[in-house]
Write a protein that holds these residues in place. Structure first.
Motif, PDB file in Angstrom:
ATOM      1  N   ILE A 110       9.294  -9.648 -13.997  1.00 16.63           N
ATOM      2  CA  ILE A 110      10.280  -9.788 -14.687  1.00 16.63           C
ATOM      3  C   ILE A 110      11.522 -10.248 -13.713  1.00 16.63           C
ATOM      4  N   GLY A 111      11.205  -9.963 -12.641  1.00 14.44           N
ATOM      5  CA  GLY A 111      12.009 -10.345 -11.577  1.00 14.44           C
ATOM      6  C   GLY A 111      13.046  -9.248 -11.097  1.00 14.44           C
ATOM      7  N   ALA A 112      12.654  -8.062 -11.375  1.00 15.04           N
ATOM      8  CA  ALA A 112      13.486  -6.851 -10.969  1.00 15.04           C
ATOM      9  C   ALA A 112      13.282  -6.384  -9.581  1.00 15.04           C
ATOM     10  N   PRO A 113      14.308  -6.219  -8.784  1.00 13.52           N
ATOM     11  CA  PRO A 113      13.921  -6.004  -7.318  1.00 13.52           C
ATOM     12  C   PRO A 113      13.189  -4.687  -6.941  1.00 13.52           C
ATOM     13  N   VAL A 114      12.020  -4.784  -6.495  1.00 12.64           N
ATOM     14  CA  VAL A 114      11.440  -3.285  -6.072  1.00 12.64           C
ATOM     15  C   VAL A 114      10.991  -3.553  -4.558  1.00 12.64           C
ATOM     16  N   PRO A 115      10.421  -2.398  -3.984  1.00 13.34           N
ATOM     17  CA  PRO A 115      10.046  -2.478  -2.582  1.00 13.34           C
ATOM     18  C   PRO A 115       8.515  -3.076  -2.802  1.00 13.34           C
ATOM     19  N   ARG A 116       8.008  -3.565  -1.651  1.00  7.63           N
ATOM     20  CA  ARG A 116       6.887  -4.208  -1.541  1.00  7.63           C
ATOM     21  C   ARG A 116       5.789  -3.125  -1.725  1.00  7.63           C
ATOM     22  N   TRP A 117       4.775  -3.444  -2.520  1.00  8.86           N
ATOM     23  CA  TRP A 117       3.742  -2.397  -2.888  1.00  8.86           C
ATOM     24  C   TRP A 117       2.422  -3.106  -3.161  1.00  8.86           C
ATOM     25  N   ALA A 118       1.323  -2.319  -3.290  1.00 10.38           N
ATOM     26  CA  ALA A 118       0.196  -2.748  -3.623  1.00 10.38           C
ATOM     27  C   ALA A 118      -0.703  -1.474  -4.329  1.00 10.38           C
ATOM     28  N   GLY A 119      -1.610  -1.705  -4.866  1.00  9.89           N
ATOM     29  CA  GLY A 119      -2.703  -0.783  -5.475  1.00  9.89           C
ATOM     30  C   GLY A 119      -3.859  -0.663  -4.318  1.00  9.89           C
ATOM     31  N   ALA A 120      -4.203   0.636  -4.074  1.00 11.20           N
ATOM     32  CA  ALA A 120      -5.423   0.775  -2.925  1.00 11.20           C
ATOM     33  C   ALA A 120      -6.598   1.728  -3.784  1.00 11.20           C
ATOM     34  N   GLU A 121      -7.703   1.201  -3.414  1.00 14.15           N
ATOM     35  CA  GLU A 121      -8.773   1.775  -3.975  1.00 14.15           C
ATOM     36  C   GLU A 121      -9.776   2.167  -2.655  1.00 14.15           C
ATOM     37  N   SER A 122      -9.350   2.007  -1.451  1.00 13.19           N
ATOM     38  CA  SER A 122     -10.290   2.360  -0.232  1.00 13.19           C
ATOM     39  C   SER A 122      -9.406   2.616   0.882  1.00 13.19           C
ATOM     40  N   ARG A 123     -10.079   3.284   1.917  1.00 15.41           N
ATOM     41  CA  ARG A 123      -9.217   3.359   3.183  1.00 15.41           C
ATOM     42  C   ARG A 123      -8.710   1.951   3.827  1.00 15.41           C
ATOM     43  N   GLU A 124      -9.659   1.087   3.511  1.00 12.96           N
ATOM     44  CA  GLU A 124      -9.536  -0.325   3.958  1.00 12.96           C
ATOM     45  C   GLU A 124      -8.036  -1.095   3.241  1.00 12.96           C
ATOM     46  N   ASP A 125      -7.894  -0.502   2.006  1.00 17.21           N
ATOM     47  CA  ASP A 125      -6.786  -1.320   1.401  1.00 17.21           C
ATOM     48  C   ASP A 125      -5.668  -0.406   2.124  1.00 17.21           C
ATOM     49  N   VAL A 126      -5.667   0.839   2.138  1.00 15.09           N
ATOM     50  CA  VAL A 126      -4.439   1.694   2.694  1.00 15.09           C
ATOM     51  C   VAL A 126      -4.160   1.026   4.190  1.00 15.09           C
ATOM     52  N   ALA A 127      -5.187   0.615   5.023  1.00 16.40           N
ATOM     53  CA  ALA A 127      -4.942   0.337   6.515  1.00 16.40           C
ATOM     54  C   ALA A 127      -4.338  -1.081   6.312  1.00 16.40           C
ATOM     55  N   LYS A 128      -4.871  -2.143   5.473  1.00 14.24           N
ATOM     56  CA  LYS A 128      -4.143  -3.346   5.389  1.00 14.24           C
ATOM     57  C   LYS A 128      -2.889  -3.432   5.012  1.00 14.24           C
ATOM     58  N   PHE A 129      -2.577  -2.397   3.929  1.00 14.68           N
ATOM     59  CA  PHE A 129      -1.193  -2.302   3.468  1.00 14.68           C
ATOM     60  C   PHE A 129      -0.097  -2.138   4.682  1.00 14.68           C
ATOM     61  N   GLY A 130      -0.631  -0.624   5.241  1.00 11.77           N
ATOM     62  CA  GLY A 130       0.306  -0.082   6.246  1.00 11.77           C
ATOM     63  C   GLY A 130       0.454  -0.998   7.449  1.00 11.77           C
ATOM     64  N   ASN A 131      -0.481  -1.776   7.531  1.00  8.37           N
ATOM     65  CA  ASN A 131      -0.247  -2.603   8.834  1.00  8.37           C
ATOM     66  C   ASN A 131       0.544  -3.919   8.459  1.00  8.37           C
ATOM     67  N   GLU A 132       0.326  -4.435   7.251  1.00  6.77           N
ATOM     68  CA  GLU A 132       1.325  -5.356   6.853  1.00  6.77           C
ATOM     69  C   GLU A 132       2.834  -4.999   6.613  1.00  6.77           C
ATOM     70  N   VAL A 133       3.207  -3.716   6.258  1.00  6.80           N
ATOM     71  CA  VAL A 133       4.601  -3.421   6.221  1.00  6.80           C
ATOM     72  C   VAL A 133       4.924  -2.550   7.075  1.00  6.80           C
ATOM     73  N   GLY A 134       4.195  -1.964   7.779  1.00  8.50           N
ATOM     74  CA  GLY A 134       4.787  -0.901   8.976  1.00  8.50           C
ATOM     75  C   GLY A 134       4.486   0.541   8.548  1.00  8.50           C
ATOM     76  N   TRP A 135       4.017   1.328   9.470  1.00  9.36           N
ATOM     77  CA  TRP A 135       3.746   2.611   8.840  1.00  9.36           C
ATOM     78  C   TRP A 135       5.313   3.354   9.338  1.00  9.36           C
ATOM     79  N   PRO A 136       5.435   4.619   8.809  1.00  9.96           N
ATOM     80  CA  PRO A 136       4.666   5.052   7.708  1.00  9.96           C
ATOM     81  C   PRO A 136       4.829   4.467   6.193  1.00  9.96           C
ATOM     82  N   ILE A 137       4.076   4.712   5.459  1.00  9.75           N
ATOM     83  CA  ILE A 137       4.214   4.093   3.852  1.00  9.75           C
ATOM     84  C   ILE A 137       4.194   5.253   2.908  1.00  9.75           C
ATOM     85  N   ILE A 138       4.640   4.728   1.731  1.00  7.11           N
ATOM     86  CA  ILE A 138       4.878   5.909   0.673  1.00  7.11           C
ATOM     87  C   ILE A 138       3.540   5.638  -0.197  1.00  7.11           C
TER      88      ILE A 138
END
Length: 373
Positions: A110-138
Motif C-alpha cells: 500500500i506504499g507505507a514506509p517500512v524498513p528493508r525486510w525479508a522472510g528467512a527460512e535458512s541460514r543462507e537466507d539470513v546471511a544473504k539479507f545481513g550482507n545486503e543491508v549490513g550487520w547487525p540485523i533485527i
C-alpha cells in the motif's frame, strides 16, 4: 437501547474500558484468563475462557452486539466461526496485527514506509539479507511477540537456528533511528476517522516506559506525514476501533519515517488520553466498534507525560498509594490490580505541565514512590 460489547482479554486494557462503557450505558462482557485478573475485578460479566476454544468464544459472544479485543492472539479459524456478531476490527484486518510477515508485505503493497525486510527460512537466507543491508540485523518471530519478546539483534547467520527450526523468521534492517513516534487514531466501520496528536514513546528493555504527548519538537509537516501514514493504513487495511502505529524517526533535513509495529486496539502509547484528551482512546474504541459518532480528540493544552510502573518492591503497589497521593496531588495514578512480577506493567501515572522537563520529573518521582525506591 441496549448495547453489549464482548471483549477478548482480561488485562488492563479491558479494565480501562469499563468507566467509559458505564458512562455510555454500554454493557461489557469480558473473557478473562483468571477470575481474579485485572479486568475481572471491575467487570460484572467476566467469564473465564480461552480464545483458542471455539466453545468458549461462542459462549462469550452469545447475546452481544460486537466482538472486540484487547490483544491479537485469537486464531483466524476461530474468528471465522463466530457467527451472528459484528467483529471489530474484522478478522481480515486483524491478520496484519497477528502476523508480522503479512503486515510487512501488506504495508509495502500500500506504499507505507517500512524498513528493508525479508522472510528467512535458512541460514543462507539470513546471511544473504545481513550482507545486503549490513550487520547487525533485527530478527522477529512472525507471531506471538510483544513487549520486546520475540525480537533479537542478530550479528551472524548462526544465531537463529532455533527460530528457523520452527518456521519462517522476519528479518529487518537495523535502522539508525533517533526516536520513536506513535500515531493513534480511531476509525468507524462507516469510515469516519479521528486522530489524537502524535506522541513520542521511550522504551526500556523493549517495553514502553514513557510517553510524551504531543511529541516534543516535532514539526507540523512531519506530524502531518505521520498521521497521513496512519490514516492510509487504517483505510487500506479496513481497521476499525483504535489503531496505534509505531514509527521510527531517522533525523535529516526531511526526517524519514518508518513503520515499526501496528496494534488494532487501545495501546500503551494512548493511556495519556484518559486524563489529557476530550475523548480517551478507551471511550473512542467503544464508540468506533459500535459505529457510533466519534468524540473530539482535542488535548488539554500543555505537555502530558505517561510513565509506566514496571514492577515494584512492594507485594502490592497499592500499598504506596497514600504516600504517592500525598506527595503528588496533581498526578493521575492508575493501578491495574495485578500481582507483582519483575518488569510487569502494574499501572501508570499521567502528569500535566507547561514544560516537558517538569512533567517528566514529576512522573518519574511518582513512579519511584510506587516502585518503592
Amino acid at each position: 437501547m441496549s448495547r453489549t460489547v464482548a471483549v477478548v482479554g482480561g488485562g488492563q486494557l479491558a479494565r480501562m474500558m469499563v468507566p467509559p462503557a458505564t458512562e455510555l450505558a454500554i454493557t461489557l462482557k469480558t473473557m478473562v484468563e483468571a477470575p481474579d485478573g485485572s479486568a475481572a475485578q471491575v467487570t460484572v460479566n467476566a467469564p473465564v475462557g480461552d480464545p483458542k476454544s471455539l466453545s468458549d468464544m461462542q459462549a462469550l459472544i452469545e447475546g452481544t452486539d460486537v466482538l472486540t479485543f484487547e490483544h491479537e492472539h485469537i486464531p483466524q479459524e476461530i474468528l471465522a466461526k463466530c457467527d451472528g456478531v459484528s467483529i471489530q476490527p474484522p478478522a481480515s484486518a486483524l491478520l496484519y496485527a497477528q502476523n508480522k510477515l503479512s503486515m510487512r508485505q501488506k504495508l509495502q503493497e500500500i506504499g507505507a514506509p517500512v524498513p528493508r525486510w525479508a522472510g528467512a527460512e535458512s541460514r543462507e537466507d539470513v546471511a544473504k539479507f545481513g550482507n545486503e543491508v549490513g550487520w547487525p540485523i533485527i530478527a522477529k518471530t512472525p507471531t506471538g511477540g510483544y513487549d520486546g519478546k520475540g525480537v533479537r539483534v542478530v550479528k551472524g547467520e548462526a544465531e537463529l537456528d532455533d527460530w528457523l527450526e520452527r518456521g519462517t523468521v522476519l528479518l529487518e534492517e537495523k535502522v539508525p533511528f533517533t526516536r520513536e513516534l506513535a500515531v493513534l487514531l480511531a476509525r468507524r466501520p462507516s469510515g469516519e476517522i479521528k486522530q489524537w496528536p502524535v506522541s513520542q514513546s521511550i522504551q526500556e528493555n523493549g517495553v514502553c516506559s514513557e510517553v510524551i504527548a504531543p511529541a516534543p519538537g516535532l514539526s507540523e509537516e512531519t506530524a502531518k506525514r505521520a498521521q497521513d501514514v496512519g490514516e492510509l493504513i487504517a483505510s487500506e487495511l479496513g481497521v476499525t476501533g483504535v489503531l496505534a502505529v509505531e514509527m521510527f524517526v531517522i533525523d535529516g533535513d526531511e526526517p524519514v519515517l518508518l513503520v515499526n509495529e501496528l496494534a488494532m486496539r487501545p495501546h500503551n502509547t494512548g493511556h495519556w488520553t484518559i486524563d489529557g484528551a476530550l475523548t480517551s482512546q478507551f471511550e473512542q474504541h467503544l464508540r468506533a466498534v459500535l459505529d457510533l459518532p466519534l468524540g473530539e480528540t482535542t488535548p488539554i493544552p500543555g505537555v502530558w507525560v505517561m510513565k509506566n510502573l514496571l514492577g515494584s518492591n512492594y507485594s502490592d503497589a497499592a500499598e504506596a498509594l497514600p504516600e504517592v497521593l500525598e506527595k503528588f496531588p496533581g498526578v493521575h495514578v492508575h493501578l491495574y490490580g495485578k500481582s507483582v512480577r519483575p518488569g510487569r506493567k502494574l499501572g501508570h501515572v499521567t502528569v500535566h505541565s507547561t514544560s516537558e522537563e517538569s512533567a517528566r520529573e514529576q512522573a518519574n518521582a511518582a513512579v519511584d514512590v510506587l516502585f518503592g525506591k
